[in-house]
Enzyme design. Structure first.
Site, PDB file in Angstrom:
ATOM      1  N   HIS A  52       1.310   4.895  -2.588  1.00 45.15           N
ATOM      2  CA  HIS A  52       0.864   5.655  -3.764  1.00 45.15           C
ATOM      3  C   HIS A  52       2.087   6.292  -4.403  1.00 45.15           C
ATOM      4  CE1 HIS A  52      -3.398   5.511  -2.343  1.00 45.15           C
ATOM      5  NE2 HIS A  52      -2.771   5.347  -1.189  1.00 45.15           N
ATOM      6  N   HIS A  55       0.849  -1.198   0.000  1.00 49.08           N
ATOM      7  CA  HIS A  55       0.000   0.000   0.000  1.00 49.08           C
ATOM      8  C   HIS A  55       0.876   1.235   0.000  1.00 49.08           C
ATOM      9  CE1 HIS A  55      -3.495   2.340   2.182  1.00 49.08           C
ATOM     10  NE2 HIS A  55      -2.933   3.045   1.220  1.00 49.08           N
ATOM     11  N   GLU A  77     -11.218   4.182   6.568  1.00 48.31           N
ATOM     12  CA  GLU A  77     -10.028   4.949   6.950  1.00 48.31           C
ATOM     13  C   GLU A  77     -10.419   5.926   8.058  1.00 48.31           C
ATOM     14  OE1 GLU A  77      -8.028   6.697   3.604  1.00 48.31           O
ATOM     15  OE2 GLU A  77      -6.320   7.351   4.822  1.00 48.31           O
ATOM     16  N   HIS A 124      -9.608   1.522  -0.534  1.00 44.12           N
ATOM     17  CA  HIS A 124      -9.440   2.168   0.768  1.00 44.12           C
ATOM     18  C   HIS A 124     -10.787   2.086   1.484  1.00 44.12           C
ATOM     19  CE1 HIS A 124      -5.722   3.425  -0.924  1.00 44.12           C
ATOM     20  NE2 HIS A 124      -5.463   4.354  -0.037  1.00 44.12           N
ATOM     21  N   ASP A 162       1.788   3.974   2.856  1.00 42.84           N
ATOM     22  CA  ASP A 162       0.796   4.861   2.235  1.00 42.84           C
ATOM     23  C   ASP A 162       1.457   5.929   1.359  1.00 42.84           C
ATOM     24  OD1 ASP A 162      -1.792   5.492   1.681  1.00 42.84           O
ATOM     25  OD2 ASP A 162      -2.345   6.158   3.689  1.00 42.84           O
ATOM     26  N   ASP A 163       1.936   7.009   1.992  1.00 41.40           N
ATOM     27  CA  ASP A 163       2.532   8.136   1.252  1.00 41.40           C
ATOM     28  C   ASP A 163       3.808   8.554   1.989  1.00 41.40           C
ATOM     29  OD1 ASP A 163       0.204   8.834  -0.701  1.00 41.40           O
ATOM     30  OD2 ASP A 163      -0.716   8.561   1.260  1.00 41.40           O
TER      31      ASP A 163
HETATM   32  N1  ADE Z   1      -4.402   8.895  -1.593  1.00 37.26           N
HETATM   33  C1  ADE Z   1      -3.153   8.791  -1.155  1.00 37.26           C
HETATM   34  N2  ADE Z   1      -3.131   8.440   0.127  1.00 37.26           N
HETATM   35  C2  ADE Z   1      -4.408   8.317   0.524  1.00 37.26           C
HETATM   36  C3  ADE Z   1      -5.053   7.968   1.728  1.00 37.26           C
HETATM   37  N3  ADE Z   1      -4.370   7.665   2.818  1.00 37.26           N
HETATM   38  N4  ADE Z   1      -6.381   7.954   1.749  1.00 37.26           N
HETATM   39  C4  ADE Z   1      -7.077   8.257   0.676  1.00 37.26           C
HETATM   40  N5  ADE Z   1      -6.524   8.581  -0.481  1.00 37.26           N
HETATM   41  C5  ADE Z   1      -5.210   8.608  -0.570  1.00 37.26           C
HETATM   42 ZN    ZN Z   2      -3.591   4.914   0.651  1.00 38.12          ZN
END
Ligand code: ADE
Ligand code: ZN
Length: 355
Positions: free
Chosen positions: A21, A19, A201, A198, A283-284
């Protein structure tokens, strides 16, 4: 209190990341360099680029950063650089990148060119680091209508590449409940693509991302993996269903450079204790000020877990991946060998590892 497991062990234990992006992995320095090349003005300098006020501000900067990828070579570089970072920071062995094709269209790069660039990045990273990678074509629910989502999947099918093995659904959950995208998911399923979304969350309220979203992802979208999952903890019924279903979850330990959500480790702990199949992801990572190794160390520090849990997460990441069976078998061997060597080096007793 002494740590139950050394940070260095956690950083070096082998990992597959399921996971992350691509736009969220971009080094701020790379974004700044490419922005300058393309004459694009960023809202802030590289040093503070990834500081945003709230989740919507985050999604905005994510899309702005994505706008610097304009040629196949930019995509190649992005993929390669992230793998380079994650090998160094967390002993990455396999990665599955989300990419949102529509983030890049305004700058004139079409879907096949995006994918060609990423595939080349995966090839180069495989050659240099021995890391494998797959791609997940992602639908941003905040900016796409159901029919646009269908178009995204149609494009992925029309320009099919072996590396693009599935679809995902990201963006703010309140903006697009999962059932909205049933048609796009049905199309992907018929085409033999994997499906994740997703779901639940915790940047959304329980009303915006209720536990029942899990049931919709399972029964309507026919997801075979789930990203996040925290809000499911509010329903014992949904948790019991998820435990029985055995799908793999991809929660992420750290959420932001400035506004990290400290309750994440506790929620992930509860997911683990409830018997869900959990993997640990970033995630990011560039945007959140984390990395593959840091996700593990922060989580283990909060939860006091020992090496047994690290081994479980490490091996779970193979089982939850969308690799084919022979690639999984090869990774299992590599992981088990590296884990045994680490256990010896750190003096941790090796529990019998599942075959
Ligand atoms: N796009 C990138 N990271 C995300 C996240 N944590 N939740 C929703 N969209 C995303
Ligand atoms: Zn994500």
């Amino acid at each position: 209190m002494a740590k139950a497991v050394a940070d260095d062990y956690l950083r070096r234990i082998p990992k597959a990341e399921l996971h992350c992006h691509l736009a969220g992995t971009l080094r701020a320095t790379t974004v700044a360099e490419l922005a300058k090349r393309y004459g694009m003005t960023l809202p802030r300098p590289a040093e503070t680029l990834y500081q945003w006020p709230d989740f919507d501000g985050f999604l905005e900067i994510l899309r702005i950063a994505a706008a610097v990828l304009r040629t196949p070579a930019d995509f190649t570089r992005a993929v390669y650089e992230y793998i380079e970072d994650a090998v160094r920071d967390g002993n990455l062995k396999h990665v599955e990148f989300f990419f949102n094709p529509d983030y890049f269209y305004p700058n004139g790069i079409d879907y096949p060119s995006q994918v060609a660039g990423m595939v080349e990045g995966l090839r180069q990273a495989k050659e240099r680091f021995g890391v494998s990678g797959l791609l997940i074509c992602c639908i941003d629910r905040s900016t796409n209508t159901p029919s646009q989502a269908v178009e995204i999947v149609e494009t992925a099918i029309a320009h099919r590449r072996d590396q693009v093995v599935g679809i995902g659904l990201d963006g703010a959950e309140r903006a697009g409940p999962p059932a909205t995208f049933a048609e796009a998911y049905a199309l992907a399923r018929r085409a033999g693509l994997h499906r994740t979304a997703h779901c639940c969350e915790d940047n959304q309220t329980l009303a915006e991302a209720p536990p029942t979203n899990y049931l919709i992802c399972r029964d309507v979208l026919h997801c075979d993996r789930i990203d996040h999952g925290y809000n499911m903890l509010a329903s014992d019924f949904v948790m019991a269903e998820a435990r029985r279903d055995g799908l793999y979850f991809t929660p992420c330990a750290w959420t932001s450079l400035l506004h990290n959500r400290p309750h994440r480790p506790r929620r992930i702990r509860r997911m683990v204790e409830a018997g869900l199949n959990v993997t640990i992801n970033t995630d990011d990572p560039a945007m959140f000020g984390t990395n593959l190794g840091h996700g593990f160390t922060t989580l283990f520090e909060s939860n006091g877990w020992g090496p047994d849990k690290a081994r479980t997460f490490s091996l779970n990441s193979i089982e939850g991946s969308w690799l084919d069976e022979s690639a999984k078998a090869a990774l299992r061997k590599t992981f088990r060998r590296e884990i045994a060597a680490l256990d010896k080096e750190f003096g941790y007793e090796t529990a019998a590892l599942p075959v």
